[in-house]
Design a protein around this motif. Structure first.
Motif, mmCIF file in Angstrom:
data_model
loop_
_atom_site.group_PDB
_atom_site.id
_atom_site.type_symbol
_atom_site.label_atom_id
_atom_site.label_comp_id
_atom_site.label_asym_id
_atom_site.label_seq_id
_atom_site.Cartn_x
_atom_site.Cartn_y
_atom_site.Cartn_z
ATOM 1 N N ASN A 25 48.047 85.705 15.420
ATOM 2 C CA ASN A 25 46.870 85.964 15.602
ATOM 3 C C ASN A 25 46.446 85.614 16.959
ATOM 4 O O ASN A 25 45.461 85.119 17.068
ATOM 5 C CB ASN A 25 45.826 85.552 14.487
ATOM 6 N N SER B 187 37.649 81.778 21.660
ATOM 7 C CA SER B 187 38.215 81.333 20.649
ATOM 8 C C SER B 187 38.293 79.828 20.246
ATOM 9 O O SER B 187 38.367 79.318 19.147
ATOM 10 C CB SER B 187 39.698 81.456 20.410
ATOM 11 N N VAL C 8 41.635 74.431 30.029
ATOM 12 C CA VAL C 8 42.230 75.413 30.324
ATOM 13 C C VAL C 8 42.996 75.582 31.395
ATOM 14 O O VAL C 8 42.292 75.104 32.469
ATOM 15 C CB VAL C 8 40.993 76.638 30.211
ATOM 16 N N ALA D 146 47.157 79.630 27.653
ATOM 17 C CA ALA D 146 47.331 81.303 27.457
ATOM 18 C C ALA D 146 47.997 82.145 28.403
ATOM 19 O O ALA D 146 48.654 83.042 28.201
ATOM 20 C CB ALA D 146 45.907 81.809 26.997
ATOM 21 N N LYS E 98 50.806 87.914 26.932
ATOM 22 C CA LYS E 98 50.046 88.434 27.941
ATOM 23 C C LYS E 98 51.006 88.658 29.120
ATOM 24 O O LYS E 98 50.804 89.651 29.920
ATOM 25 C CB LYS E 98 49.102 87.194 28.498
HETATM 26 C C1 LIG Z 1 42.055 80.966 28.181
HETATM 27 C C2 LIG Z 1 42.234 82.175 26.950
HETATM 28 N N1 LIG Z 1 42.757 81.258 25.610
HETATM 29 C C3 LIG Z 1 42.971 82.040 24.654
HETATM 30 C C4 LIG Z 1 42.947 83.558 24.758
HETATM 31 C C5 LIG Z 1 43.160 84.198 23.450
HETATM 32 O O1 LIG Z 1 44.123 84.846 23.551
HETATM 33 P P1 LIG Z 1 44.812 86.001 22.392
HETATM 34 O O2 LIG Z 1 44.187 87.397 22.903
HETATM 35 O O3 LIG Z 1 46.187 85.802 22.224
HETATM 36 O O4 LIG Z 1 44.218 85.567 20.887
HETATM 37 C C6 LIG Z 1 42.517 84.195 25.888
HETATM 38 C C7 LIG Z 1 42.371 85.600 25.858
HETATM 39 O O5 LIG Z 1 42.176 86.108 26.919
HETATM 40 C C8 LIG Z 1 42.250 83.385 26.919
HETATM 41 O O6 LIG Z 1 41.959 83.755 28.337
#
Ligand SMILES: Cc1ncc(COP(=O)(O)O)c(C=O)c1O
Length: 490
Positions: free
Chosen positions: A89, A118, A168, A198, A227
């Motif tokens: 997920n 998220s 991040v 990510a 990604k």
């Molecule tokens: C920094 C970051 N974390 C988490 C995610 C969530 O990733 P996913 O789409 O694989 O659930 C994203 C999605 O763009 C993101 O930019």
């Protein structure tokens, strides 16, 4: 023992499909015969033959180590972690896993304010009380960069009972944080550092790229493999680092807590194969993409009014390094907004961008694609749009970014606000109430309000002005901010 050129899990799926066993288990399409014929035609028969459930002998149960275990061991080896878990997920699941894991160490967490949604949702599932840290803001581009080690240090001083910190890096725009510095600060406070990487699953595979967070001391790293590295959408990984601040068994339990008991074998198979490609050919593929992107950047710069973000950004506050595999285009010189340019690219050239903001648009390149050929289409589209735009299209004033007012006091945890009784009120009547939803005015997209925070008149004025100047509002149930969802306090 299988090595990086092998795909034990994918091979086990193929062996099962080749055997064509009696399938008296889910899924009900039974490898194809039970599926809609149009869907079989669209997807191809193999998709159904290889859609095999969990707990299948010879795949993830049976002689140890099973292909499922072996394949994840290879992933840990390829990315340099102590252990890796596949996620079905997305990195979104990874953020839930990370915060639930931290929840075993305490009830508070230091979190970057502009974390992905998220992570905010994971505050709700975990019940953690956040101390938010503002990322550094780019005063010209009006985008948010990363959190600095100094800011983390202050926040951890302020939150002595913190269970950990989450940051991040890289950002959507390719800015990379000083992860080594952040890890040092976190560890000096005896807390683990979680890095939402990510956007950085490729970083481990070429020495010219910024170093990956796992190699810099991060304790838990979330990686959205789909990604850039080429697995199927929704497939991702979480890697455990080599420190001793996070227990492997806790992460394991948290992964299953937020995962279906029917993980999709196609997603897992794609992770196994993407790992093989990255580990065996990643360097060569990244090299080709980097060369093509260097040329693309040059070509974008030749178009009147366009510029690109690149390594010149490194050294700006909150930017330790820059990921050259990202193409972020600075559109300010065209006097059109990124929204307008992206709309024209789509309508006039069928060229779709990953992200469009006021001043910057982002094009994503996959590690293994033919970036040179893809760029030709992008450059032709950009040239066409910029040259064809009339003066009338160029009158965008852009949002003049005043610094946003400080965010309101956190009077209850995001979880308490989310689960508490709520009502919808007219926005002006929401002043003084506790928000049950998030509000983030773009640009720059740093949340102005998060669930559990007291709403202030200054913040609502700021958001209204941002919308009036052509900005947008994310997270809100009413994006025009006529109404707002607030907590019903007794
Ligand atoms: C920094 C970051 N974390 C988490 C995610 C969530 O990733 P996913 O789409 O694989 O659930 C994203 C999605 O763009 C993101 O930019």
């Amino acid at each position: 023992m299988p090595g990086q050129s092998d795909t034990p899990y994918l091979d086990a799926l193929r062996a099962y499909a080749a055997r064509d066993p009696g399938r008296f288990h889910v899924p009900g399409h039974k490898g194809g015969p039970g599926a809609d014929p149009g869907l079989v035609e669209a997807f191809g028969e193999r998709v159904f033959a290889l859609d095999i459930p969990a707990l299948t002998y010879g795949i993830d149960v049976g002689d140890e180590p099973t292909p499922f275990v072996e394949a994840q061991r290879l992933a840990a080896e390829a990315w340099g972690g102590r252990r890796t878990w596949w996620l079905v997920n997305g990195a979104s699941q990874g953020n839930h896993v990370a915060l639930l894991t931290l929840g075993h160490r305490g009830q508070r967490v230091v979190t970057q304010r502009n974390a992905h949604s998220s992570t905010i949702d994971a505050l709700i599932t975990s019940g953690l009380r956040p101390t938010f840290v503002s990322p550094e803001l780019d005063p010209e581009l009006h985008i948010a960069h990363c959190m600095t080690p100094e800011a983390l240090d202050c926040a951890l001083d302020e939150t002595p009972e913190a269970a950990g910190a989450t940051v991040v890096s890289p950002t959507y725009f390719g800015a990379v944080a000083d992860v080594a510095g952040l890890a040092e600060v976190a560890h000096s406070h005896r807390v683990p550092l979680v890095v939402d990487e990510a956007w950085g699953a490729h970083l481990a595979f070429h020495e010219d790229l910024p170093a990956p967070a796992l190699s810099l001391g991060a304790d838990l790293v979330i990686s959205s493999t789909h990604k850039v590295v080429g697995s199927l959408s929704q497939s991702a990984m979480i890697h455990l680092g080599h420190g001793d601040l996070i227990e492997e068994g806790v992460v394991d339990r948290c992964v299953t807590l937020v995962e279906s008991t029917s993980p999709n074998s196609l997603l897992c198979g794609s992770l196994d194969a993407a790992r093989r490609t990255a580990a065996t050919r990643g360097r060569e593929l990244v090299e080709e993409t980097l060369v093509a992107l260097a040329r693309t950047r040059e070509a974008v710069r030749q178009i009147a009014g366009l510029d690109v973000l690149d390594e010149r950004l490194a050294g700006a506050p909150g930017v330790f390094d820059y990921d050259p595999l990202r193409l972020a285009i600075d559109v300010r010189g065209t006097r059109m907004s990124g929204y307008e340019l992206a709309r024209r690219l789509r309508e006039e050239h069928d060229v779709l961008m990953e992200l469009a903001g006021e001043n910057v648009m982002v094009a994503v390149y996959g590690m293994g694609e033919d970036a040179g050929a893809a760029s030709e289409r992008l450059i032709a589209g950009l040239r066409g749009v910029v040259e064809a735009a009339s003066d009338a299209a160029r009158d965008t004033e852009g949002v003049q970014l005043a610094p946003p007012p400080p965010w309101g006091e956190l009077v209850m945890t995001p979880r308490e606000a989310f689960l508490g009784a709520q009502e919808v009120v007219v926005a002006r009547d929401a002043v003084g109430r506790v928000a049950a939803e998030s509000l983030a005015a773009y640009p720059p997209g740093i949340p102005n309000v998060l669930p559990g925070e007291r709403l202030t008149a200054e913040t609502l004025d700021y958001i209204e002005q941002a919308i009036a100047h052509g900005g947008s509002l994310r997270g809100a149930s009413d994006r025009a901010l006529r109404t707002l969802r607030v907590v019903l306090e007794s």
